[in-house]
Motif scaffolding. Structure first.
Motif, mmCIF file in Angstrom:
data_model
loop_
_atom_site.group_PDB
_atom_site.id
_atom_site.type_symbol
_atom_site.label_atom_id
_atom_site.label_comp_id
_atom_site.label_asym_id
_atom_site.label_seq_id
_atom_site.Cartn_x
_atom_site.Cartn_y
_atom_site.Cartn_z
ATOM 1 N N VAL A 114 -34.791 -1.781 -5.313
ATOM 2 C CA VAL A 114 -35.697 -2.810 -5.815
ATOM 3 C C VAL A 114 -35.381 -4.085 -5.052
ATOM 4 C CG1 VAL A 114 -35.963 -1.775 -8.106
ATOM 5 C CG2 VAL A 114 -34.144 -3.437 -7.715
ATOM 6 N N ALA A 115 -36.394 -4.940 -4.891
ATOM 7 C CA ALA A 115 -36.188 -6.146 -4.068
ATOM 8 C C ALA A 115 -36.913 -7.334 -4.670
ATOM 9 C CB ALA A 115 -36.660 -5.890 -2.639
ATOM 10 N N GLY A 116 -36.855 -7.464 -5.961
ATOM 11 C CA GLY A 116 -37.541 -8.567 -6.631
ATOM 12 C C GLY A 116 -38.829 -8.099 -7.260
ATOM 13 N N GLY A 117 -39.203 -8.727 -8.379
ATOM 14 C CA GLY A 117 -40.417 -8.329 -9.076
ATOM 15 C C GLY A 117 -40.242 -6.965 -9.724
ATOM 16 N N GLN A 118 -41.364 -6.354 -10.080
ATOM 17 C CA GLN A 118 -41.333 -5.042 -10.719
ATOM 18 C C GLN A 118 -41.887 -4.011 -9.743
ATOM 19 O OE1 GLN A 118 -43.021 -4.994 -14.679
ATOM 20 N NE2 GLN A 118 -41.871 -6.784 -15.326
ATOM 21 N N ALA A 119 -41.114 -3.706 -8.728
ATOM 22 C CA ALA A 119 -41.502 -2.727 -7.715
ATOM 23 C C ALA A 119 -40.292 -1.884 -7.355
ATOM 24 C CB ALA A 119 -42.062 -3.417 -6.475
ATOM 25 N N VAL A 120 -40.510 -0.572 -7.269
ATOM 26 C CA VAL A 120 -39.476 0.364 -6.850
ATOM 27 C C VAL A 120 -39.892 0.909 -5.490
ATOM 28 C CG1 VAL A 120 -38.304 2.544 -7.334
ATOM 29 C CG2 VAL A 120 -38.886 0.993 -9.213
ATOM 30 N N TYR A 121 -39.018 0.740 -4.493
ATOM 31 C CA TYR A 121 -39.285 1.207 -3.133
ATOM 32 C C TYR A 121 -38.532 2.521 -2.917
ATOM 33 C CZ TYR A 121 -41.020 -3.519 -2.426
ATOM 34 O OH TYR A 121 -41.729 -4.701 -2.536
ATOM 35 N N ILE A 122 -39.251 3.545 -2.460
ATOM 36 C CA ILE A 122 -38.671 4.869 -2.267
ATOM 37 C C ILE A 122 -38.836 5.271 -0.809
ATOM 38 C CG2 ILE A 122 -38.779 7.302 -2.938
ATOM 39 C CD1 ILE A 122 -40.007 6.376 -5.608
ATOM 40 N N HIS A 123 -37.757 5.650 -0.154
ATOM 41 C CA HIS A 123 -37.829 6.089 1.233
ATOM 42 C C HIS A 123 -38.414 7.498 1.314
ATOM 43 C CE1 HIS A 123 -34.677 3.219 3.240
ATOM 44 N NE2 HIS A 123 -35.510 2.584 2.429
ATOM 45 N N SER A 124 -39.176 7.748 2.364
ATOM 46 C CA SER A 124 -39.726 9.091 2.567
ATOM 47 C C SER A 124 -38.605 10.114 2.721
ATOM 48 C CB SER A 124 -40.640 9.109 3.794
ATOM 49 O OG SER A 124 -39.941 8.664 4.957
ATOM 50 N N GLY A 125 -37.453 9.698 3.263
ATOM 51 C CA GLY A 125 -36.321 10.605 3.403
ATOM 52 C C GLY A 125 -35.785 11.085 2.070
ATOM 53 N N LEU A 126 -35.915 10.268 1.039
ATOM 54 C CA LEU A 126 -35.472 10.684 -0.287
ATOM 55 C C LEU A 126 -36.379 11.790 -0.823
ATOM 56 C CD1 LEU A 126 -34.175 8.421 -3.100
ATOM 57 C CD2 LEU A 126 -35.865 10.153 -3.644
ATOM 58 N N ILE A 127 -37.693 11.657 -0.620
ATOM 59 C CA ILE A 127 -38.626 12.702 -1.054
ATOM 60 C C ILE A 127 -38.306 14.004 -0.321
ATOM 61 C CG2 ILE A 127 -41.046 13.396 -1.159
ATOM 62 C CD1 ILE A 127 -40.463 11.086 -3.017
ATOM 63 N N ALA A 128 -38.033 13.916 0.978
ATOM 64 C CA ALA A 128 -37.734 15.119 1.761
ATOM 65 C C ALA A 128 -36.444 15.785 1.289
ATOM 66 C CB ALA A 128 -37.633 14.763 3.240
ATOM 67 N N GLU A 129 -35.458 14.996 0.859
ATOM 68 C CA GLU A 129 -34.169 15.539 0.441
ATOM 69 C C GLU A 129 -34.230 16.146 -0.958
ATOM 70 O OE1 GLU A 129 -30.163 16.475 1.083
ATOM 71 O OE2 GLU A 129 -31.588 15.580 2.485
ATOM 72 N N ALA A 130 -35.102 15.623 -1.822
ATOM 73 C CA ALA A 130 -35.173 16.087 -3.207
ATOM 74 C C ALA A 130 -35.744 17.499 -3.274
ATOM 75 C CB ALA A 130 -36.028 15.134 -4.035
ATOM 76 N N ASP A 131 -35.161 18.323 -4.133
ATOM 77 C CA ASP A 131 -35.659 19.692 -4.306
ATOM 78 C C ASP A 131 -36.758 19.784 -5.348
ATOM 79 O OD1 ASP A 131 -33.989 20.897 -2.412
ATOM 80 O OD2 ASP A 131 -32.339 21.030 -3.847
ATOM 81 N N ASN A 132 -36.795 18.824 -6.253
ATOM 82 C CA ASN A 132 -37.794 18.904 -7.327
ATOM 83 C C ASN A 132 -38.112 17.512 -7.853
ATOM 84 O OD1 ASN A 132 -35.742 18.289 -9.467
ATOM 85 N ND2 ASN A 132 -34.936 20.280 -8.836
ATOM 86 N N ALA A 133 -39.135 17.452 -8.701
ATOM 87 C CA ALA A 133 -39.610 16.169 -9.221
ATOM 88 C C ALA A 133 -38.568 15.494 -10.108
ATOM 89 C CB ALA A 133 -40.912 16.373 -9.995
ATOM 90 N N LEU A 134 -37.796 16.273 -10.868
ATOM 91 C CA LEU A 134 -36.803 15.677 -11.767
ATOM 92 C C LEU A 134 -35.755 14.878 -10.998
ATOM 93 C CD1 LEU A 134 -36.111 18.383 -14.521
ATOM 94 C CD2 LEU A 134 -37.046 16.081 -14.860
ATOM 95 N N GLU A 135 -35.428 15.311 -9.791
ATOM 96 C CA GLU A 135 -34.456 14.555 -8.996
ATOM 97 C C GLU A 135 -35.009 13.172 -8.654
ATOM 98 O OE1 GLU A 135 -32.988 16.688 -5.632
ATOM 99 O OE2 GLU A 135 -32.358 18.430 -6.815
#
Length: 457
Positions: A74-95
């Protein structure tokens, strides 16, 4: 103490402080990925967690960053920034939901605001050590001066890193609370921390005291031990994942991988003989990037054969046709995709682009209507404003063309051009109209951005 040595120590300290300050603006030099299907799914995955955190889903943004590293912030305000690499590494939605819950803990804990307090406290120690070191040097104690300054740097860094580790631990516990409130199992969160632990080991981080001192985050081993106890007590621990969310997540993950990964890696992950939806989706995007028109269309057609009314498959087919120079053929699938999604702004922008790409003025009225509806919902859409500007310019409405250009330039980081276009639009538009007022607003924003850049420089 030699002047050159004192300058060197000063430079080192200033570099440390600069790195601390830069770390609160991690998104500044990174590009944002926008995709209608991905944004819709991330919003749906996050909504129960956001409500559990006492926030409103419509007020919290989930932003996907084009970065292959495994990270979110997070970098201020109400926003969550997610890297595309995190999506690629995750095996499922719960992660991924476990990561989102943790980042919401940073938002509700006010950690971005509090970050400045931690940096200030560390800076005070470091500055004090410099003052004492200079005094010692002036008294002729060169060795003492170097010792004072080095010790001050060490104390400052230790204090700051301990502060950030405390924030991470607090966000972990808050995230566990939000997962429980959303009735989601913490298994995914623990699984993802185990992935981080493996990455730590591959990077050479181990649980010795000297390593821990220099870490911004607690060791994943310690986080797992703490959170396992919390998660296992929760009623949702054994609850299975939502099958629809999981199905859509695997689709989204494959789509992003096909779009971002090297083609040879896509074929390894999703080989030719696999005919599942995620595999076809990944290969369709990968082959489209390679300009393999026939193969990408074949994959899109196979997807549509099983789901002819899927708006995102229709969007894919329309995009392939449009970018292959077949704008007229792209209109039908894109028009249907826009209708099925209730004029989703990103898909509507692509449709508007296709209408203009036919170079048939008869399509301009429909394109304007679609694009204006898109920017009414999503003003931060530079491509839609650019296409609108083209329509205005072609029919001779230069003031609104300049206004659309001002919108585009402001969003693409060119405040000087935005100011020039906004001023030209304001001078030519009827006084007091909404467009005239918007031109004034953009001019004010542009001046403010220019002044902030001047001060930074």
């Amino acid at each position: 103490m030699p002047v050159s040595a004192l300058r060197s120590l000063l430079a080192r300290t200033l570099c440390i402080l600069a790195l601390v300050l830069l770390s609160v603006r991690p998104a500044a030099a990174q590009s944002i990925l926008r995709d209608a299907e991905t944004e819709a799914l991330l919003d749906e995955m996050a909504a129960p967690l956001i409500r559990a955190a006492g926030l409103e889903p419509g007020n919290v943004d989930l932003v996907l960053i084009n970065d292959g590293s495994v990270n979110a912030f997070v970098a201020g305000g109400q926003a969550v920034y997610i890297h595309s690499g995190l999506i690629a590494e995750a095996d499922n939605a719960l992660e991924v939901q476990g990561v989102i819950a943790h980042e919401l803990g940073h938002i509700t804990g006010g950690h971005v605001i509090g970050f400045g307090d931690g940096a200030k406290a560390a800076g005070n120690i470091s500055i004090l050590s410099l003052i004492l070191g200079v005094a010692a040097a002036a008294a002729g104690g060169g060795e003492a001066a170097m010792g004072v300054i080095a010790a001050g740097q060490q104390a400052a860094m230790g204090k700051f890193l301990a502060f950030t580790r405390g924030q991470e631990s607090a966000a972990d516990l808050a995230g566990a609370k939000y997962l429980a409130g959303a009735d989601l199992s913490g298994r995914g969160s623990l699984d993802f921390f185990r992935k981080l632990q493996n990455l730590e080991h591959r990077s050479g981080y181990y649980a010795d005291s000297s390593d821990t001192f220099y870490r911004t985050h607690p060791l994943s081993r310690d986080r797992i031990e703490t959170l396992r106890t919390v998660y296992e007590r929760d009623d949702a621990w054994d609850k299975p994942a939502d099958p629809d969310i999981e199905r859509r997540f695997q689709r989204m993950k494959a789509k992003l991988y096909g779009y971002l990964a090297p083609p040879e890696q896509v074929l390894i992950a999703y080989p030719e003989y696999v005919d599942t939806v995620p595999a076809r989706y990944a290969r369709a995007y990968s082959r489209h990037r390679q300009a393999l028109f026939d193969k990408s269309v074949a994959e899109a057609d196979a997807l549509l054969a099983d789901a002819p009314d899927d708006p995102y498959f229709l969007e894919l087919k329309g995009q392939i046709l449009l970018e292959a120079g077949q704008a007229e053929a792209a209109l039908d699938p894109l028009r249907r995709a826009v209708s099925l999604t209730g004029n989703q702004p990103l898909i509507a922008t692509l449709f508007g682009h296709a209408l203009l790409a036919t170079e048939d003025a008869a399509h301009h009225a429909e394109a304007e209507r679609v694009l204006r509806a898109a920017v009414a919902v999503d003003r931060l859409n530079p491509q839609a404003w650019y296409q609108l500007g083209r329509i205005y310019a072609e029919r001779g409405d230069l003031p609104r063309a300049r206004l659309a250009s001002a919108e585009t330039k402001m969003m693409t980081g060119d405040p000087m051009s935005a100011l020039q276009n906004a001023q030209a639009a304001e001078a030519a538009l009827p006084t007091g109209t909404p467009d005239w007022l918007r031109a004034q607003d953009i001019a004010l924003q542009a001046r403010d951005a220019i002044e902030r850049k001047r001060k930074r420089d």
